[in-house]
Design an enzyme around this catalytic site. Structure first.
Site, short mmCIF file in Angstrom:
data_model
loop_
_atom_site.label_atom_id
_atom_site.label_comp_id
_atom_site.label_asym_id
_atom_site.label_seq_id
_atom_site.Cartn_x
_atom_site.Cartn_y
_atom_site.Cartn_z
N SER A 62 0.85 -1.17 -0.19
CA SER A 62 0.12 0.00 -0.02
C SER A 62 0.79 1.44 0.07
O SER A 62 1.65 1.58 -0.95
CB SER A 62 -0.81 0.07 1.18
OG SER A 62 -2.05 0.95 1.08
N HIS A 63 1.04 2.01 1.03
CA HIS A 63 1.25 3.49 1.16
C HIS A 63 2.78 3.27 1.61
O HIS A 63 3.44 4.23 1.73
CB HIS A 63 0.74 4.39 2.08
CG HIS A 63 0.52 3.56 3.34
ND1 HIS A 63 -0.55 2.58 3.60
CD2 HIS A 63 0.90 3.95 4.52
CE1 HIS A 63 -0.51 2.23 4.97
NE2 HIS A 63 0.35 3.18 5.57
N ASP A 99 -2.11 6.51 -3.65
CA ASP A 99 -1.23 5.80 -3.02
C ASP A 99 -0.61 4.67 -3.78
O ASP A 99 -0.73 4.63 -4.78
CB ASP A 99 -1.48 5.55 -1.38
CG ASP A 99 -2.35 4.30 -1.68
OD1 ASP A 99 -3.28 4.06 -2.39
OD2 ASP A 99 -2.32 3.40 -0.55
N ASP A 153 -0.93 1.39 -4.13
CA ASP A 153 -1.96 0.49 -4.66
C ASP A 153 -3.24 1.12 -5.18
O ASP A 153 -4.05 0.19 -5.63
CB ASP A 153 -2.10 -0.80 -3.75
CG ASP A 153 -2.89 -0.45 -2.58
OD1 ASP A 153 -2.88 0.87 -2.18
OD2 ASP A 153 -3.69 -1.27 -1.95
N ASP A 160 -5.75 2.71 -3.36
CA ASP A 160 -6.77 2.76 -2.43
C ASP A 160 -7.04 3.64 -1.65
O ASP A 160 -8.22 4.22 -1.04
CB ASP A 160 -7.02 1.45 -1.94
CG ASP A 160 -5.86 1.21 -0.73
OD1 ASP A 160 -5.17 2.00 -0.60
OD2 ASP A 160 -5.94 0.21 -0.16
N ARG A 161 -5.93 4.71 -1.67
CA ARG A 161 -6.13 6.09 -0.72
C ARG A 161 -6.28 7.17 -1.61
O ARG A 161 -5.95 7.15 -2.45
CB ARG A 161 -5.10 6.02 0.29
CG ARG A 161 -4.94 4.94 1.29
CD ARG A 161 -3.95 5.20 2.23
NE ARG A 161 -3.74 3.82 3.29
CZ ARG A 161 -3.43 4.12 4.48
NH1 ARG A 161 -2.88 5.28 4.74
NH2 ARG A 161 -3.40 2.89 5.11
N LYS A 215 -11.48 0.32 -0.50
CA LYS A 215 -11.52 1.67 -0.62
C LYS A 215 -11.09 1.87 -1.75
O LYS A 215 -10.34 1.23 -2.59
CB LYS A 215 -10.71 2.11 0.44
CG LYS A 215 -9.22 1.78 0.51
CD LYS A 215 -8.86 2.26 1.86
CE LYS A 215 -7.15 1.61 2.29
NZ LYS A 215 -7.41 1.00 3.78
#
Length: 543
Positions: free
Chosen positions: A113-114, A277, A279, A281-282, A376
Site C-alpha cells: 500500500s502506502h 497511494d 496501490d 486505494d487511498r 477503498k
C-alpha cells in the site's frame, strides 16, 4: 507438465495484519517465505481448486518475480484460470472490480500500500474473497495457522510467463489471461458518475492536478482523466509506476505530497488537486488553498450522494472506522439513515456492503469508497468529488464551509509516532487500559470524561466479535481522544493518536486545526505519557 513438491519449514511471523502480510522485501526474498504463505492460501481456500484467481500488484520491487512464483504454484495447485494484469499491474480497487465482474473465486494482491518500495523497502500480499473484499479475520487466521505447520509447497517447473502483452497463455492445465488492468475498472466508473458533467467542467477552464506518486494509479488516472474526460495532458503527474516509486513515500498526505499541495496555493494555484497511494486505494483531496480531511471528505460525499447518478435515489447507510471523526454520523442522523462504527480495516465494511446496509464508507487514513467494489478506492473518491463540484458549481472550500455551517465542524487530527519500540508502545497501551475503568465521571484538565473503553465490535451481519481495537476516551462536550497501534508498518510499532472536538458555531469554524485542538493534544500526551514512555517529543507525521 508435472509439478514438484518441495520440502519447507514454517516461519513463525506470517500472521496477516489489517491489510495482509507485510514485511521488508528482504524478508519475502529469504528462503521459501513467499512460497510458504502462498501455499497456505491454496491449502485453506479450497474454492481456488478448479476456480479462477485474479492476480496483480502495484508494480513495486519484487512484484514481477512474485507473480511468476505464484503463477507456477497456482498451476501446481489446480487453479483453472488466472487473470493477471498486464505487466503484473492491478490497483487494489481494480482487482476487486475484476474479481466481482469475472466471478473469480478470489484474488492475490501484491502490495504494501502506502509503504515505501524498492530493494530496501516493503512488500506485501493479501487474499481477497469472491465478493472482491479482503479476507475476514477467520480466513486470515486459518492461513496463519497453516503457515505454522506447513512442511511442503507445490510448484511447476516452467519458464516465466510473458506479462507485457495482452493475450492468453497455457501453463499445464491452467489458462492464463493477461488483461488490460484499466479496462474493467474504467468501464465501471462510467456507470457510476456523470462523465458528461465532469467533462464539461474540465473543458470550461477548471484546473486540476492528480499526483499518482509514481505508483499504480498513473495508468488509471491517465486513461480516465486525460483520455476519457478530456483533462489536458499533464494533468496527471508522476504517472509512470516505478519499482521504488521514484524514491518517494507513496502516501498521499500533506507531508509526502507537499509538492502537490504547493500547486494549490497562491494566486496561480489550481482549483482542485488529488493524490493516491502505492496501490491506489487511498486519496487526498485538495481545493485552492484548502485541504479536505478524509473524515470531512466522507461526510461531504455522503451529504451530496444524490448528485452522483449511481446514488440518485439516496444511500441506505454509511460506515466509518472507529478512529475516523464523527462528522459523517451527523450527516446520517440528518438523512435518517444508518451509521456504523467499525474497527480499522476495510474488511469490516464488507458484510455491511454485501447486505446492502451501507453504500458509502471511509477511514481517516485517507480511504474512501462505496458499494461499487469491496475495497477503498482513491480514484473513485476523486471522481466523486469532481462530480459533486460539477453538480454544485462551487469551489472545494465553499462546499466544505457550507457543510460545516449546516452540520457543524468536527476539528480533527492524527498524530503518528512511527517506528516506536514495540515493547514501549505495548506498555503505553497496557497502562492506558488499566486506567479505563476509573476514568468515566472524572475530569481531565477540566473536561468531564463520559466514557472510556477499549473498542469492541460485534458484526451486525454475522455476529463475529473483534476486541481490543483501540482505546477511546470521550468527553461530555463531544470531544474524543483515541489511541491505537497501527498494523500496516513493518518496523517497530506506529502509535497513532486521534483527536477531535465538535464546533457548532460558524464563527469559530475557521481556526487552524492544531490550534483548535491544542488543549486536547496536551491532555492526550499527559494522559498517556507519550514522551516519557517513547522518548518522542513530537509526532513524525501530523495530518
Amino acid at each position: 507438465m508435472s509439478f514438484t513438491t518441495y520440502s519447507t519449514h514454517p516461519f513463525k511471523d506470517q500472521r496477516p495484519g489489517t491489510s495482509g502480510l507485510r514485511k521488508r522485501v528482504e524478508v519475502f526474498r529469504q528462503g521459501n517465505y513467499l512460497k510458504n504463505f502462498v501455499q497456505a492460501v491454496f491449502d485453506t481456500q479450497l474454492e481456488l481448486d478448479g476456480g479462477t484467481l485474479v492476480l496483480g500488484g502495484d508494480g513495486r520491487f519484487y512484484n514481477r518475480e512474485a507473480i511468476q512464483i505464484i503463477l507456477r504454484m497456482a498451476a501446481a495447485n489446480r487453479v483453472a484460470r488466472v487473470l493477471v494484469g498486464q505487466g503484473g499491474l492491478l490497483s487494489t480497487p481494480a482487482a476487486s472490480c475484476v474479481i466481482r465482474k469475472h466471478g473469480a473465486a478470489g484474488g492475490l494482491i501484491l502490495s504494501a500500500s502506502h509503504n515505501p518500495g524498492g530493494p530496501d523497502g516493503d512488500f506485501g500480499i493479501k487474499y481477497n474473497m469472491a465478493n472482491g473484499g479482503p479476507a475476514p479475520e477467520k480466513v486470515t487466521e486459518a492461513m496463519f495457522a497453516r503457515t505454522l505447520e506447513i512442511s511442503n509447497y507445490r510448484s511447476m517447473n516452467s519458464e516465466d510467463v510473458a506479462l507485457d502483452v495482452i493475450g492468453n497463455h497455457q501453463l499445464d492445465d491452467m489458462q492464463i489471461e493477461v488483461i488490460d488492468p484499466v479496462a474493467d475498472y474504467a468501464e465501471l466508473m462510467t456507470g457510476i458518475f456523470d462523465f458528461d458533467a465532469i467533462r464539461g467542467m474540465l473543458a470550461s477552464g477548471f484546473r486540476m492536478r492528480f499526483d499518482a506518486m509514481h505508483a499504480i494509479t498513473g495508468p488509471y488516472a491517465t486513461r480516465i482523466l486525460e483520455q476519457m474526460l478530456g483533462a489536458p495532458q499533464g494533468t496527471v503527474i508522476n504517472g509512470i509506476p516505478l519499482e521504488d516509486f521514484g524514491g518517494h513515500h507513496p502516501d498521499p498526505n500533506l507531508v509526502h505530497a507537499a509538492d502537490l499541495v504547493a500547486m494549490t496555493q497562491g494566486p496561480e494555484g489550481v482549483d482542485f488537486a488529488a493524490a493516491s497511494d502505492g496501490d491506489g486505494d487511498r486519496n487526498m483531496i485538495l481545493g485552492h488553498d484548502f485541504f479536505v480531511t478524509p473524515s470531512d471528505s466522507l461526510a461531504v460525499l455522503a451529504a451530496n450522494a444524490t448528485l452522483i447518478p449511481a446514488h440518485r435515489q439516496g444511500i441506505p447507510g454509511v460506515a466509518r472506522s472507529m478512529p475516523t471523526s464523527q462528522a459523517v454520523d451527523r450527516v446520517a442522523r440528518a438523512l435518517g439513515i444508518e451509521c456504523f462504527e467499525t474497527p480499522t480495516g476495510w474488511k469490516f465494511f464488507g458484510n455491511l456492503l454485501d447486505a446492502g446496509r451501507i453504500a458509502f464508507c471511509g477511514e481517516e487514513s485517507f480511504g474512501t469508497g462505496s458499494d461499487h467494489v469491496r475495497e477503498k478506492d482513491g480514484l473513485w473518491a476523486v471522481l466523486a468529488w469532481l462530480n459533486v463540484i460539477a453538480g454544485r458549481g462551487q469551489s472545494v472550500a465553499d462546499i466544505v464551509i457550507d457543510h460545516w455551517r449546516q452540520y457543524g465542524r468536527n476539528y480533527y487530527t492524527r498524530h503518528d509516532y512511527e517506528g516506536v519500540n514495540s515493547k514501549d508502545a505495548d506498555e503505553l497501551m497496557d497502562a492506558l487500559r488499566k486506567r479505563l475503568p476509573h476514568l468515566p465521571g472524572t475530569l481531565l484538565d477540566g473536561m468531564e470524561v463520559s466514557y472510556a473503553d477499549d473498542f469492541s465490535y460485534t458484526d451486525p451481519i454475522d455476529g463475529s466479535v473483534s476486541e481490543r481495537q483501540g482505546i477511546r476516551i470521550g468527553f461530555s462536550d463531544g470531544a474524543r481522544i483515541v489511541f491505537r497501534l497501527s498494523g500496516t508498518g513493518t518496523v517497530g510499532a506506529t502509535l497513532r493518536l486521534y483527536l477531535e472536538s465538535f464546533e457548532p458555531d460558524p464563527a469559530r469554524q475557521q481556526m487552524e486545526t492544531q490550534a483548535a485542538l491544542a488543549s486536547l493534544i496536551a491532555t492526550a500526551n499527559n494522559l498517556a505519557g507519550i514522551e516519557s514512555r517513547t522518548g518522542r517529543a513530537a509526532p513524525d507525521v501530523v495530518t
